[in-house]
Design an enzyme around this catalytic site. Structure first.
Site, PDB file in Angstrom:
ATOM      1  N   THR A 170       0.852  -1.180   0.000  1.00  0.00           N
ATOM      2  CA  THR A 170       0.000   0.000   0.000  1.00  0.00           C
ATOM      3  C   THR A 170       0.893   1.236   0.000  1.00  0.00           C
ATOM      4  O   THR A 170       1.509   1.559   1.010  1.00  0.00           O
ATOM      5  CB  THR A 170      -0.909   0.019   1.234  1.00  0.00           C
ATOM      6  OG1 THR A 170      -1.611  -1.214   1.305  1.00  0.00           O
ATOM      7  CG2 THR A 170      -1.904   1.156   1.145  1.00  0.00           C
ATOM      8  N   GLN A 171       0.990   1.894  -1.133  1.00  0.00           N
ATOM      9  CA  GLN A 171       1.809   3.092  -1.227  1.00  0.00           C
ATOM     10  C   GLN A 171       1.024   4.348  -0.869  1.00  0.00           C
ATOM     11  O   GLN A 171       1.585   5.373  -0.533  1.00  0.00           O
ATOM     12  CB  GLN A 171       2.366   3.231  -2.644  1.00  0.00           C
ATOM     13  CG  GLN A 171       3.250   2.066  -3.074  1.00  0.00           C
ATOM     14  CD  GLN A 171       4.507   1.946  -2.226  1.00  0.00           C
ATOM     15  OE1 GLN A 171       4.998   2.935  -1.685  1.00  0.00           O
ATOM     16  NE2 GLN A 171       5.021   0.731  -2.102  1.00  0.00           N
TER      17      GLN A 171
END
Length: 250
Positions: A24-25
């Protein structure tokens, strides 16, 4: 270096990550505030059931409060997929603890300590879990019944408090809790105080919806109640004419 060698290096790097590895950026599907406080018999926790996809309120029935083991409740603001990953960690932790079969079980203080290490570790890897977590519970200890309420955020900052609010609630609900919270509150009084905070957030937080869930944890165990709505009033003058008195307004 020619183009074929460069593309081969990228492929090798991707293979080293492992199949299906994703991180999850940036938080996409997110939940808003969690409200929690200690009361006479235990800990109460509440949130709405909305989840936003960017700025769109996409999901209306997302439960962000879960029971952990025998003595704890966890609530989460932020990215929902990361919260699901944290729940998987906690399932493994409680299962491992249960397999010792030593007559003891992890309490809320131990689980909160574990979560601070997890969040700080992921932060140090520049791969944080995009959540603010509230951990509350009750466990009998050497001094009798011990109530615990703590919070940890995505960079590992953590603390223990008598009442906690995350997200927008940290700005709008904390002043209400500081003014009205008492240590000897009954469950009914705690529900009224939590509902007051939820209503203020509904009026002021665009990410909130009028569908709420309340949970409690006592020495008898955790209870998560079905979602419900609150009666609202939108006739306040500030809502009917929000630009009144504003300089340069339309």
């Amino acid at each position: 270096m020619d183009g074929s060698h460069a593309s081969g290096s990228k492929a090798a790097a991707a293979a080293a990550e492992g199949p299906g590895t994703q991180r999850t950026q940036y938080p996409y599907v997110t939940g808003t505030s969690i409200i929690a406080l200690k009361y006479k018999d235990g800990v109460i926790m509440a949130s709405d059931t909305g989840a936003s996809y960017g700025s769109t309120l996409r999901y209306k029935s997302v439960e962000r409060i879960k029971a952990v083991g025998k003595h704890s409740l966890i609530g989460a603001s932020g990215e929902l997929s990361d919260f699901q990953e944290i729940l998987r960690y906690l399932d493994e932790l409680t299962l491992s603890d249960h397999m010792w079969d030593d007559g003891n079980s992890l309490g809320p203080k131990e689980i909160h300590s574990y979560l601070t290490r997890v969040m700080y570790n992921r932060r140090n890897k520049f791969d944080p879990l995009w959540n603010s977590l509230v951990l509350g519970g009750v466990k009998k200890g050497p001094k009798g019944e011990e109530k615990y309420l703590g919070m940890v955020n995505m960079i590992g900052t953590h603390f223990e408090e008598n009442h906690i609010a995350t997200g927008f609630g940290n700005h709008m609900a904390i002043p209400i809790l500081r003014a009205e919270w008492r240590e000897d509150m009954t469950f009914e009084e705690a529900v009224k105080l939590v509902e007051k905070c939820l209503l203020v957030l509904l009026y002021r937080d665009r990410s909130s919806i009028n569908k709420f869930q309340i949970a409690k944890i006592t020495t008898e165990g955790a209870t998560i109640y079905p979602p419900y709505s609150l009666k609202t009033y939108w006739g306040f003058s500030a809502f009917e004419n929000p630009a009144q008195g504003a300089v340069g307004s339309w």
